[in-house]
Every structure is written in C-alpha cells, then in structure tokens.
Design a protein around this motif. Structure first.
Motif, PDB file in Angstrom:
ATOM      1  N   GLY A  76      52.898  50.039 -27.182  1.00  0.00           N
ATOM      2  CA  GLY A  76      51.722  49.341 -26.674  1.00  0.00           C
ATOM      3  C   GLY A  76      50.699  50.255 -26.034  1.00  0.00           C
ATOM      4  O   GLY A  76      49.527  49.912 -25.940  1.00  0.00           O
ATOM      5  N   VAL A  77      51.151  51.433 -25.582  1.00  0.00           N
ATOM      6  CA  VAL A  77      50.213  52.365 -24.940  1.00  0.00           C
ATOM      7  C   VAL A  77      49.334  53.013 -26.009  1.00  0.00           C
ATOM      8  O   VAL A  77      49.821  53.541 -27.000  1.00  0.00           O
ATOM      9  N   LEU A  78      48.039  52.961 -25.794  1.00  0.00           N
ATOM     10  CA  LEU A  78      47.078  53.616 -26.688  1.00  0.00           C
ATOM     11  C   LEU A  78      46.398  54.723 -25.894  1.00  0.00           C
ATOM     12  O   LEU A  78      45.588  54.460 -25.007  1.00  0.00           O
ATOM     13  N   GLY A  79      46.740  55.974 -26.189  1.00  0.00           N
ATOM     14  CA  GLY A  79      46.167  57.091 -25.436  1.00  0.00           C
ATOM     15  C   GLY A  79      47.007  57.393 -24.214  1.00  0.00           C
ATOM     16  O   GLY A  79      47.979  56.709 -23.907  1.00  0.00           O
ATOM     17  N   GLY A  80      46.609  58.416 -23.483  1.00  0.00           N
ATOM     18  CA  GLY A  80      47.370  58.840 -22.311  1.00  0.00           C
ATOM     19  C   GLY A  80      46.472  58.978 -21.104  1.00  0.00           C
ATOM     20  O   GLY A  80      45.344  58.507 -21.086  1.00  0.00           O
ATOM     21  N   ILE A  81      47.004  59.638 -20.070  1.00  0.00           N
ATOM     22  CA  ILE A  81      46.242  59.826 -18.830  1.00  0.00           C
ATOM     23  C   ILE A  81      45.054  60.745 -19.087  1.00  0.00           C
ATOM     24  O   ILE A  81      45.152  61.720 -19.811  1.00  0.00           O
ATOM     25  N   GLY A  82      43.912  60.422 -18.494  1.00  0.00           N
ATOM     26  CA  GLY A  82      42.750  61.297 -18.586  1.00  0.00           C
ATOM     27  C   GLY A  82      41.487  60.585 -19.033  1.00  0.00           C
ATOM     28  O   GLY A  82      40.385  61.076 -18.816  1.00  0.00           O
ATOM     29  N   GLY A  83      41.632  59.409 -19.649  1.00  0.00           N
ATOM     30  CA  GLY A  83      40.452  58.670 -20.080  1.00  0.00           C
ATOM     31  C   GLY A  83      39.819  57.915 -18.913  1.00  0.00           C
ATOM     32  O   GLY A  83      40.342  57.885 -17.800  1.00  0.00           O
ATOM     33  N   PHE A  84      38.700  57.270 -19.199  1.00  0.00           N
ATOM     34  CA  PHE A  84      38.030  56.490 -18.156  1.00  0.00           C
ATOM     35  C   PHE A  84      38.726  55.162 -17.908  1.00  0.00           C
ATOM     36  O   PHE A  84      38.616  54.574 -16.840  1.00  0.00           O
ATOM     37  N   GLY A  85      39.411  54.665 -18.914  1.00  0.00           N
ATOM     38  CA  GLY A  85      40.174  53.426 -18.778  1.00  0.00           C
ATOM     39  C   GLY A  85      41.474  53.569 -19.547  1.00  0.00           C
ATOM     40  O   GLY A  85      41.580  54.365 -20.483  1.00  0.00           O
ATOM     41  N   ALA A  86      42.475  52.808 -19.139  1.00  0.00           N
ATOM     42  CA  ALA A  86      43.780  52.855 -19.797  1.00  0.00           C
ATOM     43  C   ALA A  86      43.881  51.710 -20.804  1.00  0.00           C
ATOM     44  O   ALA A  86      43.542  50.569 -20.483  1.00  0.00           O
ATOM     45  N   LEU A  87      44.328  52.026 -22.003  1.00  0.00           N
ATOM     46  CA  LEU A  87      44.390  51.031 -23.077  1.00  0.00           C
ATOM     47  C   LEU A  87      45.837  50.643 -23.349  1.00  0.00           C
ATOM     48  O   LEU A  87      46.718  51.495 -23.448  1.00  0.00           O
TER      49      LEU A  87
END
Length: 347
Positions: free
Chosen positions: A39-50
C-alpha cells in the motif's frame, strides 16, 4: 532608528542546522524502510506520504488517532534514555484505533526541539520504527522541527498520527454488548504512558535509587518500560472470534475507559482479585500514599487493554490470546446498570 550588520547571517547563526536535519533523515531511512508494507507508494522525503488502500476492503472506513508521550519524556530526559519513547508514541495511537476494529496502516511522527541532536533524535525515531514494526504499520513520513528558544536544551516533544482501516460492517462500537458478556483484561507492560506527572511527583518525594534492583531489573527500567502494542494478537483474535468491544486503558484507568464502549444501560463489574497489581504500582501507591480510587483513575494498574466477548466465546478468546503471547485475565462481566451507578465498578 534601525541598525544593521555587515556580517552575512545564516540559518545556522539563528540556531537552525539544516545539515543536521539532512543527517537525521539519512540516519532514519533504513529503519523506516523496514516498516514498509503493501500500500505504501514512495518513501520518506516527499512533501506528502502516499498510501493505496487497494482491494482488501469492500467498504473501507478510515480510522485515525493522534497522541503524544506526555511527561514521561521528562523522565527520559532525566535518565538520558531515548530509545523506547518512540514505541510509546506509536502504541498510544495504534492501540486507540485498534479498539474500533481497525488495522493500522501507516504512521507519521512529529519531533520538535530547540537544537537538533542527531544521535538523540535517531534513537527516538528508531523507537518509532520499532513500534511500527510491532503494529504492522508503515512509518510513512514525519516532520522534524528545530525551533531555537522554544524548548530547554536537551529537551524535545513528540506527537504521532496513525491511520487505519476497517470494513464498514466490521466496525466495533460496543452496540452488541449485552448483560452476561465477559470482560477480559490483557496485562500491561508497566505504567505505559499515563500518569507520569504523578509518577514524577512520587519519585521526587521518595528520592529512590533509580539504578537499584527492582523486581529483577532497575527501577529506571521499570519506570521507562514502553507501552505494550496489542495490535497483532487482537487482529488475529478478531479474525476468528466476535469481539464486541475493546477499551485501551490510558488516562482515566479502567473506571473511565471501559464506559467509553458501553451503552448507557450497561455496567462492567470488575473483580480486583481477578488479577494481581504489579509490584511497580504497589511501589507507587505505597511511596505516594495514593488512595485506591485515585490509583484506578490514574493508572492502568496492570491491565492495558480490555476485550469484551460473549460468555460462549470467553474460553476460546483467552486461549487464543495466550497462544499469541499475551498474559490474560477474566476480570469481570457486564450486567444491567442500576439507576445512575458508575458504568465501571471495581470491587
């Protein structure tokens, strides 16, 4: 009249170290990666968590919770122990959303300090990641705020936010609880994260040797034991047995948290002799000369989670929870409420 300086000022001159923040993010990424789940899309570091809910639920209902660690942090500062308060942080939110039948999906943390100490912050967030692993949820993001002048040197504050999901038809709201149902108590790991203003007052008055042996460990270890996370055993239980209600025993103790899942016409009658109050609570009561009623309102007194099931399912529920590694007690039953009596009676 204005004044100015020829010196070129930087954010570091103002007390904020961007490089330290970058170093912290780099240090915690491996621990966050270990919590990743479907379910996690992407990791830590973006502006929002998907996060993608996917097809597991037909009518998914999101359940959210937020909390902190409270003045237990003051004890962490005193003892210079920062590796377990992150577990406390996760536990307070995931245990809360669990009682409505929700599976925790992801967690975000907020770490605020006056001056960022990378080693201390890394210890704290490693604890957050450990708590997320215990709960089966992803540490999907967070925020580190360095705010000079806002906090005393060496101190910080923590907040956390958990989001879970439950099938709409499987929401646990206590409406199926009836007289005759059995109240099961799951042992706590200690004080958890409530009542620490009183704990600290008792320690201040009693002046104990915190490094001395206490029931097989140091008193400091006993006081700092992290909150137990009940997610995996109770999700397993819910998959096989109808759970009618649950209460996370936090501030307010048994007497104020159990009524939160009872309808107005019901009372939970709990038997004190059904479980033994752990030595740490006896120590607190003795050294603080704390009345029984106050103990029951402030502390969990050895019961960190309450589960309500039918009488027919009680033995199976106890057995299943014990197999999952929990220490379990049958602590009472539900009956019809008489007049305006309290909705939880400890006798």
């Amino acid at each position: 009249m204005s004044s100015s300086t020829n010196q070129s000022l930087s954010y570091r001159d103002a007390g904020v170290d961007i490089d330290a923040g970058d170093a912290l993010v780099a240090a915690i990424k491996p621990f966050a990666r270990r919590t990743m789940r479907e379910g996690v899309l992407g990791g830590i570091g973006g502006f929002g968590a998907l996060f993608e809910i996917g097809n597991k639920y037909r009518e998914p209902v999101l359940v959210s919770g937020t909390d902190g660690v409270g003045t237990k942090l003051k004890l962490a500062f005193l003892l210079n122990r920062h590796d377990t308060v992150g577990i406390d942080l996760v536990a307070m939110s995931v245990n809360d959303i669990l009682v409505q039948g929700a599976e925790p999906l992801f967690f975000l943390d907020y770490f605020a300090c006056g001056k960022l100490d990378v080693n201390t912050a890394t210890d704290v967030i490693k604890g957050v990641a450990a708590g997320c692993e215990q709960a089966g949820c992803a540490l999907i993001g967070g925020e580190t705020a360095e705010m000079p002048g806002m906090y005393p040197d060496g101190e910080y504050d923590l907040a956390g936010f958990a989001v879970g999901a439950v099938e709409k038809s499987a929401i646990i709201d206590g409406t199926k609880i009836v007289p005759g149902d059995v109240v099961i108590g799951l042992a706590s790991s200690g004080i958890h994260s409530n009542g620490y203003s009183l704990v600290r007052k008792i320690v201040e008055v009693a002046k104990p040797d915190l490094s001395a042996d206490f029931d097989g460990r140091s008193l400091a270890d006993a006081l700092m034991a992290p909150t137990r996370i009940y997610v995996k055993p109770l999700l397993s239980l819910m998959s096989s047995i109808e759970v009618k209600g649950m209460a996370h025993i936090t501030g307010g103790g048994l007497v104020e948290n159990v009524p939160r899942v009872l309808q107005n016409h019901l009372t939970a009658v709990l038997k004190k002799e059904a479980w033994s109050m752990p030595p740490l609570f006896n120590w607190l009561q003795k050294h603080g000369n704390v009345a029984d009623e106050e103990m029951h309102r402030v502390f969990n007194c050895g019961i960190g989670m309450v589960v309500i099931v039918s009488k027919e399912n009680a033995d199976k529920a106890v057995s299943a929870l014990e197999i999952s590694g929990e220490t379990v007690y049958r602590i009472g039953e539900i009956r019809q409420r008489i007049g305006n009596e309290p909705q939880t009676i400890v006798e």
